[in-house]
Enzyme design. Structure first.
Site, short mmCIF file in Angstrom:
data_model
loop_
_atom_site.label_atom_id
_atom_site.label_comp_id
_atom_site.label_asym_id
_atom_site.label_seq_id
_atom_site.Cartn_x
_atom_site.Cartn_y
_atom_site.Cartn_z
N GLN A 138 0.84 -1.19 0.00
CA GLN A 138 0.00 0.00 0.00
C GLN A 138 0.88 1.24 0.00
O GLN A 138 1.93 1.29 0.64
CB GLN A 138 -0.93 0.00 1.21
CG GLN A 138 -1.97 -1.11 1.20
CD GLN A 138 -2.97 -0.99 0.06
OE1 GLN A 138 -3.19 0.09 -0.50
NE2 GLN A 138 -3.58 -2.11 -0.31
N CYS B 121 -9.11 -0.31 -5.93
CA CYS B 121 -8.35 0.85 -6.41
C CYS B 121 -8.95 1.40 -7.69
O CYS B 121 -8.32 2.18 -8.39
CB CYS B 121 -6.88 0.48 -6.61
SG CYS B 121 -6.61 -0.84 -7.82
#
Length: 388
Positions: free
Chosen positions: A229, A346
């Site tokens: 991340q 995402c």
């Protein structure tokens, strides 16, 4: 005259009369001649490279309007599928916290590429990179000018527990002098690891101790250029949302598990399915060493998604697919009996598409947590809770 009312997906301001204006913020005024009169949410871009550098598209937005942009991207994608759900306040990562990045290098230039171009913007300052990563930009420029790689090189920088992990993708010269230059660079800048990939896979040149990243107190071996991340703050927001969505579940399946960002943070027994072999082996080794109740399987979830019979064995599912979403796995989830799902995405568009399929199968979208960890970019992330 017309007022800018929102920012579109690609970063243009949209006025009340429908006109689009680059680098406009909500509250700005767009004149008939196309000029922008700054409003209360229009801030001076902090970086000299904006807007040429493709690393940021929205430095002219203040935090309030940038947080609204992130949430609006998600709301718009869901509305296109006729889905409504509560959106929580956006979790924004602060400036200078990005802990992984891919820079480009060629002919003495090092930096991100220009927006919509392959041209490299030579980085002299950066307001998104973690200081530990940015501190290497100038030394890397000098190193590559000395080594003179053939053609363009990619520099993958990741902040690991032991320091910065550097992977150079490109054709570096052979020989003792080049090897010593790399080793000397790693020592001088206290790198955690330096590896080179000339087209045949990463080859480690310096790693004084095994490189790892820690998830929920468990160190996990970090393969070169593995997915992580983008910021610690973004990771924390996503993990908190996933834990809440799966709270109380005794058995959980973590699909597209990667290195174990969520699997290692979840209580109870966890099945982790992942198609990237290096990442899965790292998670397997870490879980075994820490004696965590995580069972791993190397599995391509696009070609071989978990079946409804397999899914029905779990109390909750965690789904964290790449940008394309998880169409094949979602079809099985829609037909399953499992009652709780944490979906991390995402890409608001593929998330909305998959959520529509789930809702048609009887699921309900309970809430969405927007996350903006790619500061000042149009890249949006989220975590959502679904149930039935």
């Amino acid at each position: 005259m017309s007022t800018i009312v929102r920012v579109a997906a690609r970063g243009d301001g949209v006025a009340e009369d429908g006109r689009h204006a680059p680098f406009a913020a909500p509250g700005d005024t767009l004149t008939e001649a196309g000029e922008i009169i700054p409003g209360p949410h229009h801030q001076p871009p902090p970086c000299r490279h904006f807007p040429q550098c493709g690393g940021c598209q929205l430095q002219h937005l203040d935090d309030e309007s940038y947080a609204a942009f992130v949430a609006d991207r998600i709301a718009t994608a869901l509305a296109a599928q006729s889905i409504d759900a509560p959106l929580r306040p956006t979790a924004l990562s602060p400036p200078r916290t990005r802990r992984r990045a891919t820079l480009h290098a060629e002919r003495g230039l090092v930096g991100f590429t220009a927006e919509g171009s392959h041209a490299i913007v030579d980085m002299r300052e950066c307001h998104v990179l973690h200081p530990a990563l940015f501190a290497l930009v100038a030394p890397l420029r000098a190193l590559l000018q000395r080594l003179r790689p053939k053609g363009r090189a990619e520099l993958h920088l990741t902040l690991a527990d032991q320091g910065v992990d550097l992977l150079i993708r490109g054709r570096l010269p052979d020989g003792l002098a080049a090897a010593e230059a790399l080793t000397g660079f790693a020592q001088a800048h206290a790198l955690a690891r330096i590896a080179v990939d000339d087209g045949y896979g990463p080859e480690t040149r310096w790693e004084p101790q095994p490189v790892a990243v820690t998830f929920a107190g468990t160190p996990v071996p970090l393969p070169p250029a593995a997915f992580l991340q983008a910021t610690a703050e973004g990771e924390a927001a996503l993990v908190a949302a996933v834990r809440e969505a799966a709270e109380g579940a005794a058995t959980i399946a973590d699909l597209f598990a990667g290195l174990g960002t969520f699997a290692l943070a979840l209580p109870g027994r966890v099945y982790a399915g992942e198609g990237a072999r290096d990442a899965l082996l790292a998670l397997k080794a870490a879980a075994a060493l820490a004696r965590r109740p995580v069972v791993t399987e190397h599995r391509d979830l696009f070609r071989r998604p978990l079946t409804t019979a397999e899914l029905d064995r779990f109390d909750a599912i965690v789904l964290d697919p790449p940008r394309a979403g998880a169409r094949e796995q979602v079809a099985q989830l829609a037909a399953s009996k499992v009652a709780r799902l944490a979906y991390v995405s995402c890409n608001p568009s593929s998330f909305a598409r998959d959520t529509a399929t789930l809702c048609e199968g009887g699921w309900r979208l309970d809430w969405v947590q927007p996350v903006g960890q790619f500061r000042w970019s149009t890249h949006v992330e989220l975590a959502a809770a679904l149930s039935r």
